[in-house]
Design an enzyme around this catalytic site. Sequence first.
Site, PDB file in Angstrom:
ATOM      1  N   ARG A 154      -7.456   3.566   9.453  1.00 10.95           N
ATOM      2  CA  ARG A 154      -6.366   3.385   8.474  1.00 10.95           C
ATOM      3  C   ARG A 154      -5.035   3.129   9.162  1.00 10.95           C
ATOM      4  O   ARG A 154      -4.104   2.605   8.553  1.00 10.95           O
ATOM      5  CB  ARG A 154      -6.272   4.599   7.534  1.00 10.95           C
ATOM      6  CG  ARG A 154      -5.892   5.876   8.230  1.00 10.95           C
ATOM      7  CD  ARG A 154      -5.857   7.118   7.366  1.00 10.95           C
ATOM      8  NE  ARG A 154      -5.690   8.279   8.236  1.00 10.95           N
ATOM      9  CZ  ARG A 154      -6.680   8.906   8.865  1.00 10.95           C
ATOM     10  NH1 ARG A 154      -7.931   8.498   8.679  1.00 10.95           N
ATOM     11  NH2 ARG A 154      -6.449   9.922   9.667  1.00 10.95           N
ATOM     12  N   ASN A 155      -4.928   3.511  10.431  1.00 11.17           N
ATOM     13  CA  ASN A 155      -3.682   3.328  11.179  1.00 11.17           C
ATOM     14  C   ASN A 155      -3.750   2.191  12.188  1.00 11.17           C
ATOM     15  O   ASN A 155      -2.987   2.151  13.142  1.00 11.17           O
ATOM     16  CB  ASN A 155      -3.276   4.632  11.859  1.00 11.17           C
ATOM     17  CG  ASN A 155      -2.726   5.617  10.855  1.00 11.17           C
ATOM     18  OD1 ASN A 155      -2.176   5.208   9.826  1.00 11.17           O
ATOM     19  ND2 ASN A 155      -2.900   6.898  11.112  1.00 11.17           N
ATOM     20  N   GLU A 164       5.712   4.390   0.472  1.00 10.85           N
ATOM     21  CA  GLU A 164       5.066   3.114   0.155  1.00 10.85           C
ATOM     22  C   GLU A 164       5.442   2.037   1.161  1.00 10.85           C
ATOM     23  O   GLU A 164       6.484   2.124   1.803  1.00 10.85           O
ATOM     24  CB  GLU A 164       5.500   2.686  -1.242  1.00 10.85           C
ATOM     25  CG  GLU A 164       4.928   3.624  -2.296  1.00 10.85           C
ATOM     26  CD  GLU A 164       5.560   3.461  -3.649  1.00 10.85           C
ATOM     27  OE1 GLU A 164       6.669   2.904  -3.733  1.00 10.85           O
ATOM     28  OE2 GLU A 164       4.918   3.906  -4.619  1.00 10.85           O
ATOM     29  N   ASP A 207      -2.921  10.424  15.520  1.00  8.89           N
ATOM     30  CA  ASP A 207      -3.478  10.115  14.196  1.00  8.89           C
ATOM     31  C   ASP A 207      -4.205   8.780  14.276  1.00  8.89           C
ATOM     32  O   ASP A 207      -4.038   7.911  13.418  1.00  8.89           O
ATOM     33  CB  ASP A 207      -2.357  10.091  13.157  1.00  8.89           C
ATOM     34  CG  ASP A 207      -2.883  10.173  11.736  1.00  8.89           C
ATOM     35  OD1 ASP A 207      -4.104  10.393  11.564  1.00  8.89           O
ATOM     36  OD2 ASP A 207      -2.079  10.015  10.797  1.00  8.89           O
ATOM     37  N   ASP A 237       1.641   3.217  13.236  1.00  8.66           N
ATOM     38  CA  ASP A 237       1.995   4.580  12.861  1.00  8.66           C
ATOM     39  C   ASP A 237       2.313   5.486  14.028  1.00  8.66           C
ATOM     40  O   ASP A 237       1.593   6.444  14.306  1.00  8.66           O
ATOM     41  CB  ASP A 237       0.874   5.198  12.022  1.00  8.66           C
ATOM     42  CG  ASP A 237       1.313   5.307  10.579  1.00  8.66           C
ATOM     43  OD1 ASP A 237       2.517   5.142  10.330  1.00  8.66           O
ATOM     44  OD2 ASP A 237       0.450   5.553   9.724  1.00  8.66           O
ATOM     45  N   GLY A 289       0.842  -1.200   0.000  1.00 11.80           N
ATOM     46  CA  GLY A 289       0.000   0.000   0.000  1.00 11.80           C
ATOM     47  C   GLY A 289       0.868   1.236   0.000  1.00 11.80           C
ATOM     48  O   GLY A 289       2.106   1.156  -0.030  1.00 11.80           O
TER      49      GLY A 289
HETATM   50  P1  ATP Z   1      -0.952   7.806   6.286  1.00 11.11           P
HETATM   51  O1  ATP Z   1       0.388   7.873   5.659  1.00 11.11           O
HETATM   52  O2  ATP Z   1      -1.790   8.964   5.946  1.00 11.11           O
HETATM   53  O3  ATP Z   1      -0.900   7.528   7.757  1.00 11.11           O
HETATM   54  P2  ATP Z   1      -1.618   5.055   5.849  1.00 11.11           P
HETATM   55  O4  ATP Z   1      -1.523   4.766   7.307  1.00 11.11           O
HETATM   56  O5  ATP Z   1      -2.673   4.365   5.069  1.00 11.11           O
HETATM   57  O6  ATP Z   1      -1.749   6.602   5.601  1.00 11.11           O
HETATM   58  P3  ATP Z   1       0.892   3.726   5.489  1.00 11.11           P
HETATM   59  O7  ATP Z   1       1.118   3.592   6.944  1.00 11.11           O
HETATM   60  O8  ATP Z   1       2.047   4.148   4.647  1.00 11.11           O
HETATM   61  O9  ATP Z   1      -0.228   4.761   5.156  1.00 11.11           O
HETATM   62  O10 ATP Z   1       0.327   2.341   4.969  1.00 11.11           O
HETATM   63  C1  ATP Z   1      -0.187   2.167   3.662  1.00 11.11           C
HETATM   64  C2  ATP Z   1      -0.845   0.797   3.561  1.00 11.11           C
HETATM   65  O11 ATP Z   1       0.156  -0.218   3.634  1.00 11.11           O
HETATM   66  C3  ATP Z   1      -1.801   0.496   4.700  1.00 11.11           C
HETATM   67  O12 ATP Z   1      -3.072   0.973   4.415  1.00 11.11           O
HETATM   68  C4  ATP Z   1      -1.752  -1.019   4.759  1.00 11.11           C
HETATM   69  O13 ATP Z   1      -2.637  -1.595   3.838  1.00 11.11           O
HETATM   70  C5  ATP Z   1      -0.329  -1.337   4.357  1.00 11.11           C
HETATM   71  N1  ATP Z   1       0.545  -1.562   5.519  1.00 11.11           N
HETATM   72  C6  ATP Z   1       1.186  -0.638   6.250  1.00 11.11           C
HETATM   73  N2  ATP Z   1       1.911  -1.196   7.248  1.00 11.11           N
HETATM   74  C7  ATP Z   1       1.713  -2.524   7.156  1.00 11.11           C
HETATM   75  C8  ATP Z   1       2.172  -3.672   7.911  1.00 11.11           C
HETATM   76  N3  ATP Z   1       2.991  -3.541   8.958  1.00 11.11           N
HETATM   77  N4  ATP Z   1       1.736  -4.890   7.548  1.00 11.11           N
HETATM   78  C9  ATP Z   1       0.906  -5.026   6.489  1.00 11.11           C
HETATM   79  N5  ATP Z   1       0.444  -4.002   5.736  1.00 11.11           N
HETATM   80  C10 ATP Z   1       0.839  -2.766   6.044  1.00 11.11           C
END
Ligand code: ATP
Length: 514
Positions: A366-367, A255, A362, A380, A249
């Site tokens: 989503r987090n 990314e 935050d 996060d 994601g």
């Molecule tokens: P923001 O950057 O605004 O906080 P976000 O939390 O969606 O947004 P990321 O933390 O970069 O952004 O994560 C992006 C996506 O990657 C998540 O929505 C999730 O699907 C996937 N992801 C992130 N961390 C993990 C993890 N540890 N294990 C599995 N998937 C993950």
Amino acid sequence: MEIQKRLSACWDRIVSCFRKPEQPKTGGSNKDTTFFTNGHTDEPKPFNRLAPAPSRNHYLALYDYSARTADDLSFNTGDKLEALSKDAGEWWFAKALTGISINRTGYIPANYVAPVESIDAEPWYFPDTKRLDAEKMLLAEGNNHGAFLIRNCESQKGELSLSVLDHGRVKHYKLKKLENGQYFVSRTKSFETLKELVEWYTVQADGLCVRLGEPCKKLEAPTTYGLSYNTVDTWEIDRKSIKLGKKLGAGQFGEVYEGLWNDTTAVAVKTLKPGSMDPGDFLREAQFMKRLRHAKLIQLYAVCTMEEPIYIITELMRHGSLLEYLQMDKGNDLGLSDQIEMAAQVASGMAYLEQQNYIHRDLAARNVLVGENNICKVADFGLARVFMVKNENVYEAKEGGKFPVKWTAPEAIQDGIFSIKSDVWSFGILLYEIMTFGQTPYPAMTNYQVVQKILEGYRMPPPAKCPKPLYGIMSDCWKRDPQDRPTFETLQWKLEDFFDLDTTSYDDANRYHS
Ligand code: ATP
């Protein structure tokens, strides 16, 4: 006119608000947290007084472990190991006494073993398991009629409960103690040790709903403390040791990929967009983030900051973000008890942050990340801050960045004041997301309208099919005065005990409540 002026000031603040990591104002928590201990003391707790006392350095493997480096030992559940040195903290240098690595030495994760012949080494002893978790574990695939476990009773400290699977339903019995220390389910028969009690009811039901069968299967091994014994202190790792795999994601900062560390260990790798963060700032923050250890928080394993893009290596969660998970399910498989349970897990992770004086800032679906069996962990922590100023536990936002308006408390929007109580507000919004299977809060309202209405006292109505008490919890999180909002500790127990309050979920008069 006045309100218009205030709104426009708020809006300016929103547009120019924060997100750049800062150092905590008074330094980090000095508490040396060792949350990934398995809760065992080093002293074995023998329960067969006649048997010779086992060596205090002999341990039994509770889970399978595959070596991740040339320096650690692989072992299987039930193998015996001798701890030769415990100097490396949560990774011990040990010798395998049985099993696939017999006579070899190497490092082992200390939270994967328990002293031989101690109660912790019993396959049916799940001490820190809550009743809801016990039910989930017993109902999981692989357990048959009669499967059981013994756990600490939640409501009465020091007491134990026996949870048993009976024709697809879980029953709970209190294990009481006589004055002479003997255990009993029914006063007619008491036992010197728990092992004897289990052995007795394995042979006959003797009043229980079913004769005890196999111990409950363990769902999954716990997260290790760091990736290996030598990355616990060496936070920076060589980026060549990470192979990037599938993209999982993307977020605001970069990314996220599935990765393989050292060709052995699955991890998640967050790659930060070059220039999105000052490496120095991030590393300072990471020093604090690294101390955070809790079963409901995503563990930060390591970082690669020597060149861009910066990598943040964390544990991998198979089902990605809670938001996507809810939106994919739409209520097909997930029911109310799953929703409450997921919310309780988030509250549990947040209660830990509350205890550590961390502010997430935050918190949103989503987090939160989801693993097997609906396990949820708060993620996060890039924005989390330690803040311990006398008589004040608030954080003022100053830096620029995107702002999650619909999740943010009015005092944070209005005055830039963030505290654990503004996290509680966000938690109320997260509850709304859970109950609506990932709907955007305040549907059909713009961010600007939300700010305007919230400051006027508007609150979202209850989502469809949301039980009244749950809406009550949400509304408590949205109290105007931050001090009137509950603590995460309270939110956790209210959610964990949600079905206790609802007497209709109890239907078995013969059951001892635990
Ligand atoms: P923001 O950057 O605004 O906080 P976000 O939390 O969606 O947004 P990321 O933390 O970069 O952004 O994560 C992006 C996506 O990657 C998540 O929505 C999730 O699907 C996937 N992801 C992130 N961390 C993990 C993890 N540890 N294990 C599995 N998937 C993950």
